[in-house]
Design a protein around this motif. Sequence first.
Motif, PDB file in Angstrom:
ATOM      1  N   GLN A 200     -13.894  23.584   4.661  1.00 50.26           N
ATOM      2  CA  GLN A 200     -12.965  24.401   3.874  1.00 50.26           C
ATOM      3  C   GLN A 200     -12.656  25.722   4.584  1.00 50.26           C
ATOM      4  O   GLN A 200     -11.518  26.208   4.555  1.00 50.26           O
ATOM      5  CB  GLN A 200     -13.552  24.660   2.480  1.00 50.26           C
ATOM      6  CG  GLN A 200     -12.536  25.263   1.531  1.00 50.26           C
ATOM      7  CD  GLN A 200     -13.034  25.246   0.092  1.00 50.26           C
ATOM      8  OE1 GLN A 200     -14.161  24.861  -0.157  1.00 50.26           O
ATOM      9  NE2 GLN A 200     -12.196  25.669  -0.817  1.00 50.26           N
ATOM     10  N   ALA A 201     -13.674  26.293   5.235  1.00 41.88           N
ATOM     11  CA  ALA A 201     -13.431  27.516   6.009  1.00 41.88           C
ATOM     12  C   ALA A 201     -12.495  27.233   7.177  1.00 41.88           C
ATOM     13  O   ALA A 201     -11.625  28.048   7.507  1.00 41.88           O
ATOM     14  CB  ALA A 201     -14.753  28.081   6.513  1.00 41.88           C
ATOM     15  N   LEU A 202     -12.649  26.060   7.820  1.00 40.67           N
ATOM     16  CA  LEU A 202     -11.750  25.686   8.912  1.00 40.67           C
ATOM     17  C   LEU A 202     -10.334  25.519   8.403  1.00 40.67           C
ATOM     18  O   LEU A 202      -9.369  25.935   9.058  1.00 40.67           O
ATOM     19  CB  LEU A 202     -12.248  24.383   9.556  1.00 40.67           C
ATOM     20  CG  LEU A 202     -11.366  23.808  10.662  1.00 40.67           C
ATOM     21  CD1 LEU A 202     -11.280  24.772  11.851  1.00 40.67           C
ATOM     22  CD2 LEU A 202     -11.911  22.461  11.123  1.00 40.67           C
ATOM     23  N   GLU A 203     -10.192  24.941   7.214  1.00 44.53           N
ATOM     24  CA  GLU A 203      -8.855  24.733   6.667  1.00 44.53           C
ATOM     25  C   GLU A 203      -8.198  26.067   6.287  1.00 44.53           C
ATOM     26  O   GLU A 203      -6.985  26.252   6.448  1.00 44.53           O
ATOM     27  CB  GLU A 203      -8.928  23.809   5.460  1.00 44.53           C
ATOM     28  CG  GLU A 203      -7.568  23.467   4.886  1.00 44.53           C
ATOM     29  CD  GLU A 203      -7.673  22.505   3.703  1.00 44.53           C
ATOM     30  OE1 GLU A 203      -8.805  22.258   3.274  1.00 44.53           O
ATOM     31  OE2 GLU A 203      -6.642  22.040   3.229  1.00 44.53           O
ATOM     32  N   ASN A 204      -9.008  27.010   5.807  1.00 43.80           N
ATOM     33  CA  ASN A 204      -8.474  28.312   5.408  1.00 43.80           C
ATOM     34  C   ASN A 204      -8.294  29.251   6.592  1.00 43.80           C
ATOM     35  O   ASN A 204      -7.742  30.348   6.433  1.00 43.80           O
ATOM     36  CB  ASN A 204      -9.387  28.970   4.376  1.00 43.80           C
ATOM     37  CG  ASN A 204      -9.456  28.161   3.086  1.00 43.80           C
ATOM     38  OD1 ASN A 204      -8.497  27.458   2.737  1.00 43.80           O
ATOM     39  ND2 ASN A 204     -10.582  28.256   2.376  1.00 43.80           N
ATOM     40  N   GLY A 205      -8.786  28.845   7.765  1.00 42.67           N
ATOM     41  CA  GLY A 205      -8.662  29.706   8.947  1.00 42.67           C
ATOM     42  C   GLY A 205      -9.609  30.877   8.945  1.00 42.67           C
ATOM     43  O   GLY A 205      -9.339  31.896   9.590  1.00 42.67           O
TER      44      GLY A 205
END
Length: 569
Positions: free
Chosen positions: A483-488
């Motif tokens: 989720q952190a990767l998706e949110n940048g």
Amino acid sequence: MVKDAITDKEAPLKKRRKTTSNASSTITKVPAVDIYQTVIDYEEAEASSRDPEKDKELFRKACDDIRTMMDEITELKTKRSEDSKGEIIGRRIKASLLFVVLKKLNRLEKFRTKTSRDTMNRVKQQVDSYHLQLQNLLYEIEHLKKEVTKCLQFKSKDEEIELVTVEEFYKEAPTTLSRPEVTQTNPHQLKLARLEWELEQRKQLSALCSKLQTAKETVGKEIQTKKERLDNLTPRLKSILEVTKPLQEYLGLPLDKIRKQHQVAYLLPKPLYVLYVQADAYREACDTLMLVSVSGDEEEARLLKNTKNEEKVVEESDSDQEDNSERDKRHHRKLSRSDRLEERKKRLLLRHPLTVHITIKLKGKYFNLLSIYRDLIAPNKLLSGLFVHDLGLDSPNVANNYQLQHLGLNCFSSYISELGVPYIWVQRVAGLDFMGARTAEIMDGKSDSVEPKTSVSQASVESVMRAVRQRLKARIALCKQVQALENGSVVLPHNQRSCFPGKSSSSLSGWQLLTWDEYQAYPHTQPFVREEAVGRGDIFYSMVTSCFAPMDEHAIFHSVDGTKQTGPT
């Protein structure tokens, strides 16, 4: 001539004349004689004494003489002279006498024929009598054979008694009863001695049985007395529990709920009951955040348990009374083959109405996850591959596949959605060890069904619960990373920032879940498949990014618990 062949004996008998004496004036009477019967007797005696072959030749000669005379009479009639008339009359007389001879020979032949028939009938009657006697003797022989066979096959009541062996008899029986000096050389006396010893032992066992029966009745009376006391105590306990309910709620002690759960647990099948007991014991001793409960249709479970108990009692009674069961089966309604097959299929695929629920909680607060991330902690993904090579694709019990094939059903994997996933660790926490049981069967030569063992469940519960909790923590941590990767908002450690370019820009264009078949279809994933770096139990995602700096052709994400999430970029 033929008439010369007739002897004087063949001449007809003449009646004697009555003679009278004038001098003495006496009359002599000839006794009355039956001439016809006398002639018949005479001809019968003559027929038996004469040679049939000679009479046959005489008959042929008479016939030839008659033909000759007829020819001569015919020739004389053609002459039409006075002398020929006298000759014709003479030849007629001679021909008539020849006819008398033929009649005589015919009567003799009739007598011979009648005598032959009478003799033949008499002999036939004698033969029939002998044949009947033979049949009677054969029937009697068969009857005697059957009686002998019955005697040979007769089994005395003593043969049904299972006597102790001869060695054990001489070892245990007293010498006054065994009498070795007599029984060792006389099998009959040995049999009688063994029967006498058996009777003595049965008398002792009967006395012991009576003693134990008396003790059983005494204990039964004590149990009944205590049961009555407990029954009287039950209403008081219920009233006390009702009064203590507010105290239970204040102290957080749900005793009623626990007691009800235990009562419902008694209706579980043996493996699930072992799982419930061991899991609840582990919760109470080691893991207070874990919850163990039983849910389902209680009435249906009770009915199912009673039905199985009744079937077990019927099977035991049928094994003791096979003859009665065979006789009773004739009166039951016969089910068709298809109905019996459907009934067996239904019983094989029957699910128990009760279920054991084990809930594992984690400390702390967790953020809400999107649906695509929730798949990481879904039961079918979270519990699959919990241990090495344990994907739950096949039943650990090999006999299940043969049972399904025998009923014309598909393999076990076709019914996973209906029956559940057969993980090996689930069988072990329920006390079932099919591999160990199969090894024991091979060593002991037995083929009994696998019974759940408490020792197997105790050895597996703690390791399984810790593995599930560790897997859950790892998956939640992985969800946070994805989720952190998706949110940048990926935060890199200081010691790893030098591995990434300082000036780069990228954006996430697409993110979706892939199946194993879809993952294998990509050409750049073939090296991982060939090297078996990934497998069917892994979770696969496809991530599409827009990059403004050079980067690798595809990315591999490793979860904390070691499961690979691989996807093309």
